[in-house]
Design a protein around this motif. Structure first.
Motif, PDB file in Angstrom:
ATOM      1  N   LYS A 113      46.045   7.107  37.920  1.00 39.00           N
ATOM      2  CA  LYS A 113      46.343   8.284  38.360  1.00 39.00           C
ATOM      3  C   LYS A 113      45.610   8.215  39.766  1.00 39.00           C
ATOM      4  CE  LYS A 113      46.546  11.412  34.675  1.00 39.00           C
ATOM      5  NZ  LYS A 113      46.016  12.469  34.020  1.00 39.00           N
ATOM      6  N   ALA A 114      44.344   7.739  40.080  1.00 37.46           N
ATOM      7  CA  ALA A 114      43.525   7.762  41.275  1.00 37.46           C
ATOM      8  C   ALA A 114      44.310   6.721  42.432  1.00 37.46           C
ATOM      9  CB  ALA A 114      42.304   7.345  40.941  1.00 37.46           C
ATOM     10  N   ALA A 115      44.654   5.577  41.758  1.00 32.49           N
ATOM     11  CA  ALA A 115      45.448   4.646  42.613  1.00 32.49           C
ATOM     12  C   ALA A 115      46.893   5.025  43.325  1.00 32.49           C
ATOM     13  CB  ALA A 115      45.660   3.390  41.814  1.00 32.49           C
ATOM     14  N   MET A 149      52.621  12.899  35.266  1.00 35.33           N
ATOM     15  CA  MET A 149      51.893  12.195  34.337  1.00 35.33           C
ATOM     16  C   MET A 149      51.907  12.883  33.082  1.00 35.33           C
ATOM     17  SD  MET A 149      50.590   9.286  35.907  1.00 35.33           S
ATOM     18  CE  MET A 149      50.483   8.711  37.490  1.00 35.33           C
ATOM     19  N   GLY A 150      52.549  13.474  32.745  1.00 39.74           N
ATOM     20  CA  GLY A 150      52.784  14.138  31.293  1.00 39.74           C
ATOM     21  C   GLY A 150      52.601  13.101  30.076  1.00 39.74           C
ATOM     22  N   LEU A 151      53.501  12.450  30.258  1.00 35.12           N
ATOM     23  CA  LEU A 151      53.959  11.301  29.059  1.00 35.12           C
ATOM     24  C   LEU A 151      52.553  10.621  28.924  1.00 35.12           C
ATOM     25  CD1 LEU A 151      57.757  10.817  29.238  1.00 35.12           C
ATOM     26  CD2 LEU A 151      56.278  12.147  27.671  1.00 35.12           C
ATOM     27  N   SER A 184      50.014   9.904  25.899  1.00 30.33           N
ATOM     28  CA  SER A 184      49.643   8.716  25.089  1.00 30.33           C
ATOM     29  C   SER A 184      48.197   8.438  24.921  1.00 30.33           C
ATOM     30  CB  SER A 184      50.199   7.718  25.789  1.00 30.33           C
ATOM     31  OG  SER A 184      49.426   7.220  26.900  1.00 30.33           O
ATOM     32  N   VAL A 185      47.317   8.995  25.770  1.00 34.99           N
ATOM     33  CA  VAL A 185      45.881   9.022  25.413  1.00 34.99           C
ATOM     34  C   VAL A 185      45.534   9.999  24.096  1.00 34.99           C
ATOM     35  CG1 VAL A 185      43.558   9.497  26.419  1.00 34.99           C
ATOM     36  CG2 VAL A 185      45.491   8.511  27.763  1.00 34.99           C
ATOM     37  N   VAL A 186      46.218  11.158  24.074  1.00 32.35           N
ATOM     38  CA  VAL A 186      45.743  11.951  23.067  1.00 32.35           C
ATOM     39  C   VAL A 186      46.257  11.320  21.725  1.00 32.35           C
ATOM     40  CG1 VAL A 186      46.197  14.233  22.283  1.00 32.35           C
ATOM     41  CG2 VAL A 186      46.021  14.069  24.702  1.00 32.35           C
ATOM     42  N   ARG A 187      47.265  10.621  21.555  1.00 32.96           N
ATOM     43  CA  ARG A 187      47.755  10.104  20.193  1.00 32.96           C
ATOM     44  C   ARG A 187      46.673   9.438  19.807  1.00 32.96           C
ATOM     45  NH1 ARG A 187      54.019   9.284  19.811  1.00 32.96           N
ATOM     46  NH2 ARG A 187      54.688  11.350  20.032  1.00 32.96           N
TER      47      ARG A 187
END
Length: 134
Positions: free
Chosen positions: A95-97, A125-127, A131-134
Motif C-alpha cells: 500500500k505504501a509503495a 484495497m478492500g479485497l 485477505s489479511v483478516v481471513r
C-alpha cells in the motif's frame, strides 16, 4: 514483485514519448508464505478428515495418533498467526509503495516549478484487506 510493474510517465520536454518507470519493492515472500501455508493447512485438514471418518477405530485405539494430531494442529495454528502477520506487514508495504502520493513524488516531471500533478483515483484495497483478516 512490484519492480516488474511498469507505468508510464509523461515527458513534458518531448511530448512524443513517455518515460517508463517501475514500482519499487518485492513483497512476494510474505504472500507466498501465506498462500503456501494455506494450501498445506487445507491438505492436512482433508487428510485428518479422512482419518477421522474412514479410520476412526485406528484413531481411537492408538494413543499417540491423537497427540500427534494435536501437536501438528498447534504448529499450523502458530504458523498461521505468523503468516497472517507477515502478509499484513507485506500488504501495508505494498500500500505504501503504490500510494498515489508516493508515485507522484517519484516522477521528475512533477517536481518542476508550477507543475501540479494529480492522481486520478485511489487504488481499491478492500479485497486485499480481507485477505489479511481471513
Amino acid at each position: 514483485r512490484l519492480y516488474q510493474i511498469p507505468f508510464g510517465m509523461p515527458n513534458c520536454e518531448d511530448e512524443s514519448e513517455a518515460r517508463t518507470l517501475y514500482l519499487v519493492g518485492d513483497f512476494s515472500a510474505p504472500a507466498e508464505f501465506f498462500v503456501t501455508l494455506g494450501v498445506f493447512s487445507f491438505l492436512y485438514s482433508m487428510a485428518a478428515l479422512v482419518l477421522y471418518l474412514r479410520f476412526h477405530s485406528l484413531y481411537t485405539e492408538n494413543t499417540k495418533l491423537p497427540f500427534t494430531d494435536f501437536c501438528v494442529t498447534v504448529c499450523f495454528a502458530f504458523f498461521w498467526l505468523v503468516a497472517a502477520a507477515a502478509w499484513g506487514k507485506g500488504l501495508s508495504d505494498v500500500k505504501a509503495a503504490t500510494r498515489p502520493s508516493t508515485l507522484i513524488s517519484a516522477m521528475a516531471v512533477c517536481q518542476g516549478d508550477g507543475v501540479v500533478c494529480n492522481a486520478g483515483t485511489t487504488p481499491a484495497m478492500g479485497l486485499a484487506n480481507i485477505s489479511v483478516v481471513r
